[in-house]
Design a protein around this motif. Structure first.
Motif, PDB file in Angstrom:
ATOM      1  N   ARG A   8       0.820  -1.213   0.000  1.00  0.00           N
ATOM      2  CA  ARG A   8       0.000   0.000   0.000  1.00  0.00           C
ATOM      3  C   ARG A   8       0.859   1.272   0.000  1.00  0.00           C
ATOM      4  NH1 ARG A   8      -5.457  -0.828   0.540  1.00  0.00           N
ATOM      5  NH2 ARG A   8      -6.008  -2.885   1.236  1.00  0.00           N
ATOM      6  N   LEU A   9       1.779   1.325  -0.946  1.00  0.00           N
ATOM      7  CA  LEU A   9       2.663   2.474  -1.101  1.00  0.00           C
ATOM      8  C   LEU A   9       1.882   3.666  -1.645  1.00  0.00           C
ATOM      9  CD1 LEU A   9       5.615   3.601  -1.175  1.00  0.00           C
ATOM     10  CD2 LEU A   9       5.637   2.879  -3.553  1.00  0.00           C
ATOM     11  N   ASP A  10       2.058   4.811  -1.014  1.00  0.00           N
ATOM     12  CA  ASP A  10       1.441   6.046  -1.493  1.00  0.00           C
ATOM     13  C   ASP A  10       2.312   6.601  -2.617  1.00  0.00           C
ATOM     14  OD1 ASP A  10      -0.019   8.357  -1.820  1.00  0.00           O
ATOM     15  OD2 ASP A  10       0.705   9.308   0.018  1.00  0.00           O
ATOM     16  N   MET A  11       1.733   6.735  -3.803  1.00  0.00           N
ATOM     17  CA  MET A  11       2.502   7.175  -4.971  1.00  0.00           C
ATOM     18  C   MET A  11       3.070   8.586  -4.786  1.00  0.00           C
ATOM     19  SD  MET A  11       2.647   4.795  -7.233  1.00  0.00           S
ATOM     20  CE  MET A  11       2.880   5.560  -8.811  1.00  0.00           C
ATOM     21  N   ALA A  12       2.397   9.417  -4.033  1.00  0.00           N
ATOM     22  CA  ALA A  12       2.875  10.780  -3.825  1.00  0.00           C
ATOM     23  C   ALA A  12       4.120  10.801  -2.937  1.00  0.00           C
ATOM     24  CB  ALA A  12       1.786  11.632  -3.205  1.00  0.00           C
ATOM     25  N   LYS A  13       4.281   9.793  -2.098  1.00  0.00           N
ATOM     26  CA  LYS A  13       5.416   9.747  -1.178  1.00  0.00           C
ATOM     27  C   LYS A  13       6.483   8.748  -1.615  1.00  0.00           C
ATOM     28  CE  LYS A  13       2.547  11.019   2.740  1.00  0.00           C
ATOM     29  NZ  LYS A  13       2.004  10.604   4.033  1.00  0.00           N
ATOM     30  N   ALA A  14       6.328   8.177  -2.798  1.00  0.00           N
ATOM     31  CA  ALA A  14       7.276   7.175  -3.288  1.00  0.00           C
ATOM     32  C   ALA A  14       8.600   7.827  -3.648  1.00  0.00           C
ATOM     33  CB  ALA A  14       6.707   6.471  -4.505  1.00  0.00           C
ATOM     34  N   LYS A  15       9.678   7.089  -3.403  1.00  0.00           N
ATOM     35  CA  LYS A  15      11.022   7.564  -3.744  1.00  0.00           C
ATOM     36  C   LYS A  15      11.277   7.317  -5.229  1.00  0.00           C
ATOM     37  CE  LYS A  15      12.605   6.761   0.863  1.00  0.00           C
ATOM     38  NZ  LYS A  15      13.141   5.821   1.783  1.00  0.00           N
ATOM     39  N   LYS A  16      12.340   7.925  -5.744  1.00  0.00           N
ATOM     40  CA  LYS A  16      12.652   7.824  -7.176  1.00  0.00           C
ATOM     41  C   LYS A  16      12.886   6.381  -7.604  1.00  0.00           C
ATOM     42  CE  LYS A  16      13.134  12.259  -8.253  1.00  0.00           C
ATOM     43  NZ  LYS A  16      12.367  12.958  -9.217  1.00  0.00           N
ATOM     44  N   TRP A  17      13.594   5.591  -6.787  1.00  0.00           N
ATOM     45  CA  TRP A  17      13.873   4.214  -7.171  1.00  0.00           C
ATOM     46  C   TRP A  17      12.599   3.373  -7.157  1.00  0.00           C
ATOM     47  CZ3 TRP A  17      13.007   0.191  -3.773  1.00  0.00           C
ATOM     48  CH2 TRP A  17      12.875   0.521  -2.431  1.00  0.00           C
ATOM     49  N   GLN A  18      11.660   3.703  -6.272  1.00  0.00           N
ATOM     50  CA  GLN A  18      10.387   2.987  -6.238  1.00  0.00           C
ATOM     51  C   GLN A  18       9.564   3.319  -7.481  1.00  0.00           C
ATOM     52  OE1 GLN A  18       9.193   4.503  -2.422  1.00  0.00           O
ATOM     53  NE2 GLN A  18       9.556   2.521  -1.428  1.00  0.00           N
ATOM     54  N   LEU A  19       9.574   4.576  -7.884  1.00  0.00           N
ATOM     55  CA  LEU A  19       8.866   4.972  -9.106  1.00  0.00           C
ATOM     56  C   LEU A  19       9.492   4.325 -10.342  1.00  0.00           C
ATOM     57  CD1 LEU A  19       8.241   8.763  -8.381  1.00  0.00           C
ATOM     58  CD2 LEU A  19       6.562   6.900  -8.337  1.00  0.00           C
ATOM     59  N   ALA A  20      10.820   4.167 -10.332  1.00  0.00           N
ATOM     60  CA  ALA A  20      11.491   3.516 -11.457  1.00  0.00           C
ATOM     61  C   ALA A  20      11.074   2.049 -11.556  1.00  0.00           C
ATOM     62  CB  ALA A  20      13.002   3.636 -11.301  1.00  0.00           C
ATOM     63  N   ILE A  21      10.974   1.365 -10.428  1.00  0.00           N
ATOM     64  CA  ILE A  21      10.545  -0.037 -10.430  1.00  0.00           C
ATOM     65  C   ILE A  21       9.100  -0.146 -10.898  1.00  0.00           C
ATOM     66  CG2 ILE A  21      10.021  -2.018  -8.949  1.00  0.00           C
ATOM     67  CD1 ILE A  21      12.517  -1.326  -7.334  1.00  0.00           C
ATOM     68  N   ILE A  22       8.247   0.744 -10.423  1.00  0.00           N
ATOM     69  CA  ILE A  22       6.845   0.739 -10.841  1.00  0.00           C
ATOM     70  C   ILE A  22       6.737   0.973 -12.350  1.00  0.00           C
ATOM     71  CG2 ILE A  22       4.662   2.003 -10.666  1.00  0.00           C
ATOM     72  CD1 ILE A  22       5.432   2.475  -7.673  1.00  0.00           C
ATOM     73  N   GLY A  23       7.508   1.924 -12.862  1.00  0.00           N
ATOM     74  CA  GLY A  23       7.500   2.202 -14.300  1.00  0.00           C
ATOM     75  C   GLY A  23       8.004   1.027 -15.115  1.00  0.00           C
ATOM     76  N   TRP A  24       9.057   0.384 -14.651  1.00  0.00           N
ATOM     77  CA  TRP A  24       9.600  -0.785 -15.351  1.00  0.00           C
ATOM     78  C   TRP A  24       8.596  -1.920 -15.372  1.00  0.00           C
ATOM     79  CZ3 TRP A  24      12.730  -2.601 -18.763  1.00  0.00           C
ATOM     80  CH2 TRP A  24      13.036  -3.954 -18.799  1.00  0.00           C
ATOM     81  N   ARG A  25       7.954  -2.204 -14.232  1.00  0.00           N
ATOM     82  CA  ARG A  25       6.971  -3.281 -14.163  1.00  0.00           C
ATOM     83  C   ARG A  25       5.776  -2.976 -15.080  1.00  0.00           C
ATOM     84  NH1 ARG A  25       6.505  -6.272  -8.468  1.00  0.00           N
ATOM     85  NH2 ARG A  25       5.086  -7.423  -9.785  1.00  0.00           N
ATOM     86  N   TYR A  26       5.355  -1.721 -15.124  1.00  0.00           N
ATOM     87  CA  TYR A  26       4.257  -1.323 -16.009  1.00  0.00           C
ATOM     88  C   TYR A  26       4.635  -1.536 -17.474  1.00  0.00           C
ATOM     89  CZ  TYR A  26       1.046   1.572 -18.632  1.00  0.00           C
ATOM     90  OH  TYR A  26       0.154   2.027 -19.563  1.00  0.00           O
TER      91      TYR A  26
END
Length: 49
Positions: free
Chosen positions: A24-42
């Motif tokens: 339940r990660l809040d996208m607004a509070k996600a770190k850059k590396w977490q956003l990179a992983i989310i983008g890669w998985r997408y």
């Protein structure tokens, strides 16, 4: 050929990368590396379907 590669990558991602939706990660509070992983998985998921 391309689709099979992305299906394989999707299985590898599922086995190795963390799932932020289960945590339940809040996208607004996600770190850059977490956003990179989310983008890669997408990207991989989108191309494997």
């Amino acid at each position: 050929m391309k689709k099979e590669l992305f299906k394989f990558l999707a299985k590898v991602n599922k086995a190795t990368l963390p799932s932020f939706t289960k945590k339940r990660l809040d996208m607004a509070k996600a770190k850059k590396w977490q956003l990179a992983i989310i983008g890669w998985r997408y990207f991989v998921t989108k191309n494997s379907l």
